[in-house]
Design an enzyme around this catalytic site. Structure first.
Site, PDB file in Angstrom:
ATOM      1  N   HIS A  81      16.068  15.829 -51.732  1.00  0.00           N
ATOM      2  CA  HIS A  81      16.328  14.679 -50.662  1.00  0.00           C
ATOM      3  C   HIS A  81      17.163  15.302 -49.615  1.00  0.00           C
ATOM      4  CE1 HIS A  81      18.272  10.903 -49.925  1.00  0.00           C
ATOM      5  NE2 HIS A  81      16.953  10.347 -50.098  1.00  0.00           N
ATOM      6  N   ARG A 126      14.659   4.174 -47.062  1.00  0.00           N
ATOM      7  CA  ARG A 126      15.412   4.642 -48.080  1.00  0.00           C
ATOM      8  C   ARG A 126      16.618   3.999 -48.073  1.00  0.00           C
ATOM      9  NH1 ARG A 126      12.444   9.905 -46.958  1.00  0.00           N
ATOM     10  NH2 ARG A 126      11.260  10.249 -48.782  1.00  0.00           N
ATOM     11  N   ARG A 136      12.796  -0.172 -49.491  1.00  0.00           N
ATOM     12  CA  ARG A 136      12.605   0.340 -51.111  1.00  0.00           C
ATOM     13  C   ARG A 136      14.141  -0.042 -51.645  1.00  0.00           C
ATOM     14  NH1 ARG A 136      11.425   6.359 -52.227  1.00  0.00           N
ATOM     15  NH2 ARG A 136      13.735   6.646 -51.708  1.00  0.00           N
ATOM     16  N   GLU A 187       4.128   6.853 -57.972  1.00  0.00           N
ATOM     17  CA  GLU A 187       4.894   8.369 -57.960  1.00  0.00           C
ATOM     18  C   GLU A 187       4.876   9.111 -59.511  1.00  0.00           C
ATOM     19  OE1 GLU A 187       8.940   8.186 -55.374  1.00  0.00           O
ATOM     20  OE2 GLU A 187       8.909   6.731 -56.783  1.00  0.00           O
ATOM     21  N   ASN A 239       5.673  13.074 -52.925  1.00  0.00           N
ATOM     22  CA  ASN A 239       6.850  14.052 -53.280  1.00  0.00           C
ATOM     23  C   ASN A 239       6.899  14.351 -54.871  1.00  0.00           C
ATOM     24  OD1 ASN A 239       7.090  14.088 -50.594  1.00  0.00           O
ATOM     25  ND2 ASN A 239       9.034  13.062 -50.563  1.00  0.00           N
ATOM     26  N   ARG A 289      10.949  19.494 -58.123  1.00  0.00           N
ATOM     27  CA  ARG A 289      10.971  19.737 -56.741  1.00  0.00           C
ATOM     28  C   ARG A 289      12.388  20.281 -56.280  1.00  0.00           C
ATOM     29  NH1 ARG A 289      11.006  13.124 -54.673  1.00  0.00           N
ATOM     30  NH2 ARG A 289      12.044  13.840 -52.987  1.00  0.00           N
ATOM     31  N   CYS A 303       4.012   7.485 -48.050  1.00  0.00           N
ATOM     32  CA  CYS A 303       5.072   7.724 -47.614  1.00  0.00           C
ATOM     33  C   CYS A 303       5.962   9.031 -47.861  1.00  0.00           C
ATOM     34  CB  CYS A 303       6.073   6.536 -47.708  1.00  0.00           C
ATOM     35  SG  CYS A 303       6.393   6.281 -49.440  1.00  0.00           S
TER      36      CYS A 303
HETATM   37  C1  PEP Z   1       8.314  10.368 -52.717  1.00  0.00           C
HETATM   38  O1  PEP Z   1       8.646  10.699 -53.977  1.00  0.00           O
HETATM   39  O2  PEP Z   1       7.228  10.724 -52.331  1.00  0.00           O
HETATM   40  C2  PEP Z   1       9.115   9.625 -51.789  1.00  0.00           C
HETATM   41  C3  PEP Z   1       8.839   9.119 -50.695  1.00  0.00           C
HETATM   42  O3  PEP Z   1      10.414   9.270 -52.138  1.00  0.00           O
HETATM   43  P1  PEP Z   1      11.804  10.052 -52.402  1.00  0.00           P
HETATM   44  O4  PEP Z   1      11.245  11.417 -51.492  1.00  0.00           O
HETATM   45  O5  PEP Z   1      12.665   9.361 -51.560  1.00  0.00           O
HETATM   46  O6  PEP Z   1      11.891  10.427 -53.710  1.00  0.00           O
HETATM   47 MG    MG Z   2      10.243   9.509 -54.795  1.00  0.00          MG
END
Ligand code: PEP
Ligand code: MG
Length: 767
Positions: A370, A477, A513, A612, A635, A646, A683
């Site tokens: 993040h 976000r 979100r 996700e 992501n 990640r 996104c």
């Molecule tokens: C994602 O997981 O692709 C997403 C947009 O959410 P975040 O990166 O805020 O977890």
């Molecule tokens: Mg996410």
């Protein structure tokens, strides 16, 4: 004690003691002695690979002729040592001399040993060296001995790689390199870009290992601070002693007198003061004195003294904590500061003077954490996972950060600095040339319109997004607002911020979100510590357990949307249909309540879910009957599809948007959504990387939402391609099974259309 606990205990002891060693030479020395002792072997030696000369150099030995150390070496194809390195495998022999690859080295006095066990020392798939244990007795080593040494070598390889990489000691020359000699470190590229500046080390309070070396501004002041700190710690210890008088026996309280003896004016404080008088600031002097003593104690035969290491470090931490509370002057950030930290949370980042930060470098973390996403939105070049970076030696060091390649140059030579300055200028010009794409529609050369939205969190994203012609907000976000507070924000506080977002994009869709915390998205006032946080209490799982937080947020969003009617609500981390049903119930209830309270009709916002979690791929039909739209969070989807955290630098190279499974899953999602007639957007960061953006545009996503920093690059890419060509490219890509090949194939496609600079940094051939 069982044999296993004994082995574990020995292992832990060896690793700890070797870790405490100050130099690689000390560490190796200690290692061979401790291993020979633990295995009751006649010989233990370590050979390290001198890559420049392609030779294994004998670096330390217990049992072989001491004069041979540093002198004897074998080429990579020579002897049993070379064979262990070549095969990257253990070799365990009862009679080494009878092996065809045995090589007799008279300097070592080796002829007297029969049994030979060689273990490769591997670090990140590379052979760093070979550890050898030998015995007179012609009997192969046991399997337990093998596995013990394999475990040990795996543990120790990191320490060797570290010392090796930082050039703390030029291992093959036996001379210390100057602390200001040029060094290069490799990490993982987070947010692209280049920066030239000076390091500012951020370190967590009272973490003695991370206190940087720094010159004292005023030696007298530092000595004063030190004296007060030592006095306070003495008082603390005496108080502790008194408090424990009834609870502990006199012998058990003996530790306190040991502490007080160490704190005697003539003991540790005198040594620390000497360092301060020589120019160090007090905190750095404490670290260095404690480190030196800890390393010395660790080498002692006397177990009692060895155990004093942890007391010593505890004492150091106590003095440090006192010094840090007294340190009231905050660090000034000069222009072009390069922020160095072990780890940096998003909340800590946004509190800093952003305009002064030229780059961020962390030893932990990975490319899609993040914090990195926020840094990218802010346009700050970021490199993470630079595991070997010697943080404590870097304060104020001159540096170049090449975040395209994940490289850090410390004390760069003049020519490199000049070259990077030129590249920086070229990049700034290229960025300027992108301005031509600010007020244009995003239309392919064959007339296909692709909707580009912006991801927001901070107000700066809104401003940049509007300026760059985003057609809406594809992901707000909301956790950013929560991160910038010292407590959960109230409903009215939230309403004001949401209203700003919605009104800036009046007449355009704004997808908000709901709170998505957990894993690496930590709130400063509500920390969630979990063993396996990516699979834990995050996103909707948290908010459904706290309906009061969820409902307050929904009510604030609904109130903020009055009269604007552009609110869309997006639910993160959805795994199951029942989660959506619960959310819908809570949203409906809030809608009724707010309408009643405000006495106005509020348009029911469109409600969508994020894709996700892989379970969503199998439930699109079920979900489609409940919600108005879908948005892919690539992501997290990448992390869960590939089972790669990640945020973990060790597996950063496996976290890959170009993986065929990721690309095929996205394609499948879009097809399915077409069948279901549900809008689908994306996104995650894949939408903001020009190379993957053209691919997802070709798949037919209704909108691509990305950070404002990437909007113009993606628009340029799309405006310069023909959609039919991109679809042909996609068809070819879907047949490829290898991520690197997929990437090169896209790069080739873009380069052929004059878009190479969007996928490859300008300076690829720089070093
Ligand atoms: C994602 O997981 O692709 C997403 C947009 O959410 P975040 O990166 O805020 O977890
Ligand atoms: Mg996410």
């Amino acid at each position: 004690m069982t044999a296993l606990t004994m082995q574990l205990e020995t292992l832990r002891r060896i690793v700890q003691e070797v870790d405490a060693a100050l130099t690689l030479h000390d560490a190796l020395e200690l290692m061979v002695n401790l291993v020979a002792e633990a295995m009751a072997s006649d010989v233990c030696s370590v050979y390290l690979l001198d890559e420049r000369n392609q030779r294994y150099v004998l670096m330390a030995s217990k049992g072989l002729n001491a004069d041979a150390v540093g002198e004897v070496s074998l080429s990579t194809g020579e002897g049993l040592v070379g064979l262990v390195g070549q095969r990257e495998e253990i070799i365990n022999l009862d009679n080494a001399a009878s092996h065809p690859r045995y090589r007799y080295l008279p300097e070592t006095g080796e002829e007297r040993y029969n049994a030979f066990l060689g273990i490769p020392i591997m670090y990140r798939r590379k052979v760093m060296g070979v550890m050898v244990v030998q015995h007179h007795e012609a009997k192969a080593f046991s399997e337990a001995a093998e596995s013990f040494l394999v475990t040990l070598c795996a543990q120790l390889s990191g320490a060797i790689a570290h010392a090796h990489a930082v050039g703390q000691v030029d291992v093959f020359r036996k001379t210390a390199s100057s602390p200001t000699s040029a060094k290069i470190f490799q990490g993982v590229a987070g947010a692209g870009g280049i920066a030239i500046g000076r390091a500012v080390v951020l370190y967590p309070p009272a973490d003695i290992d991370l206190v940087p070396d720094r010159q004292a501004e005023n030696i007298g002041d530092e000595l004063g601070l030190l004296q007060t700190a030592v006095q306070s710690v003495r008082a603390d210890i005496r108080e502790l002693d008194a408090k424990m008088q009834d609870a502990l026996m006199a012998e058990e309280r003996a530790l306190f007198s040991v502490y007080l003896r160490m704190l005697d004016d003539n003991a540790l404080p005198a040594e620390i003061a000497t360092k301060v008088r020589a120019g160090s600031w007090a905190q750095g002097a404490v670290r260095s004195v404690i480190e030196a003593h800890a390393a010395h104690f660790a080498q002692m035969d006397d177990e009692y003294l060895r155990e004093r290491v942890s007391d010593l470090r505890d004492l150091g931490r106590r003095i440090l904590a006192r010094l840090q509370t007294a340190d009231t002057h905050h660090r000034e950030f000069a222009e072009d500061s390069i922020l160095i930290a072990e780890e940096l949370s998003t909340a800590a980042l946004v509190e800093l003077p952003i305009s002064k930060i030229a780059a961020i470098v962390t030893t932990e973390g990975a490319a899609n954490s993040h914090m990195v996403i926020v840094a990218r939105a802010l346009g700050i070049p970021t490199v993470v996972g630079v595991t070997e970076l010697p943080i404590t030696q870097l304060d104020d060091a001159e540096m170049i950060v090449d975040a395209h390649q994940g490289r850090i140059f410390v004390h760069p030579v003049r020519r490199l600095r000049q070259r990077y300055r030129e590249v920086l200028r070229e990049e700034q010009q290229a960025t300027k040339s992108l301005n031509a794409y600010e007020n244009r529609d995003t239309i392919t050369t064959d007339g296909q319109h692709v909707k580009l939205y912006v991801n927001t969190g901070l107000m700066i994203d809104v401003i940049r997004g509007t300026q760059r012609g985003a057609e809406g907000v594809g992901l707000y976000r909301s956790e950013m607002l929560f991160m910038l507070r010292e407590r959960f924000p109230g409903e009215e506080e939230q309403r004001i911020i949401y209203r700003q977002q919605l009104s800036h994009f009046a007449n355009k869709p704004v997808v908000m979100r709901t709170l998505d915390i957990g894993a690496d998205k930590d709130l400063p006032y509500f920390s969630i510590k979990e063993e396996n946080s990516a699979l834990g209490w995050r996103g909707i799982r948290f908010t459904l357990d706290h309906p009061e937080i969820f409902s307050a947020q929904i009510r604030a969003m609904l109130k903020a949307s009055i009269g604007l009617n552009n609110l869309h609500i997006l639910l993160p981390m959805i795994t199951t249909v029942s989660e959506v049903e619960e959310c819908l119930y809570l949203i409906e209830r809030s809608l009724m309540e707010v309408q009643e309270e405000e006495q106005v009709k509020i348009n029911r916002p469109k409600i969508g879910v994020m894709i996700e979690v892989p379970s969503m791929l199998m439930q699109l039909e079920d979900m489609a009957s409940l919600v108005d739209f879908f948005s892919v969070g690539s992501n997290d989807l990448t992390q869960y599809l590939l089972a790669v955290d990640r945020n973990n630098p060790r597996v950063a190279s496996l976290y890959n948007h170009y993986h065929p499974a990721v690309i095929r899953a996205l394609n499948m999602i879009v097809k399915k959504c077409r069948e279901l007639d549900k809008p689908i957007s994306i996104c995650g960061e894949m939408a903001g990387d020009p190379a993957t953006a053209i691919l997802v545009a070709a798949m037919g996503f209704d909108a691509l939402s990305m950070s404002a920093a990437n909007l113009l690059k993606v628009r340029k890419a799309i405006c310069n391609i023909d959609m039919r060509d991109a679809q042909q490219l996609l068809a070819e890509i879907l047949l490829i099974d290898n991520p690197s090949v997929i990437r090169s194939w896209i790069e080739h496609f873009m380069t052929a259309r004059g878009l190479g600079s969007l996928v490859r940094p300008l300076h690829q051939n720089l070093n």
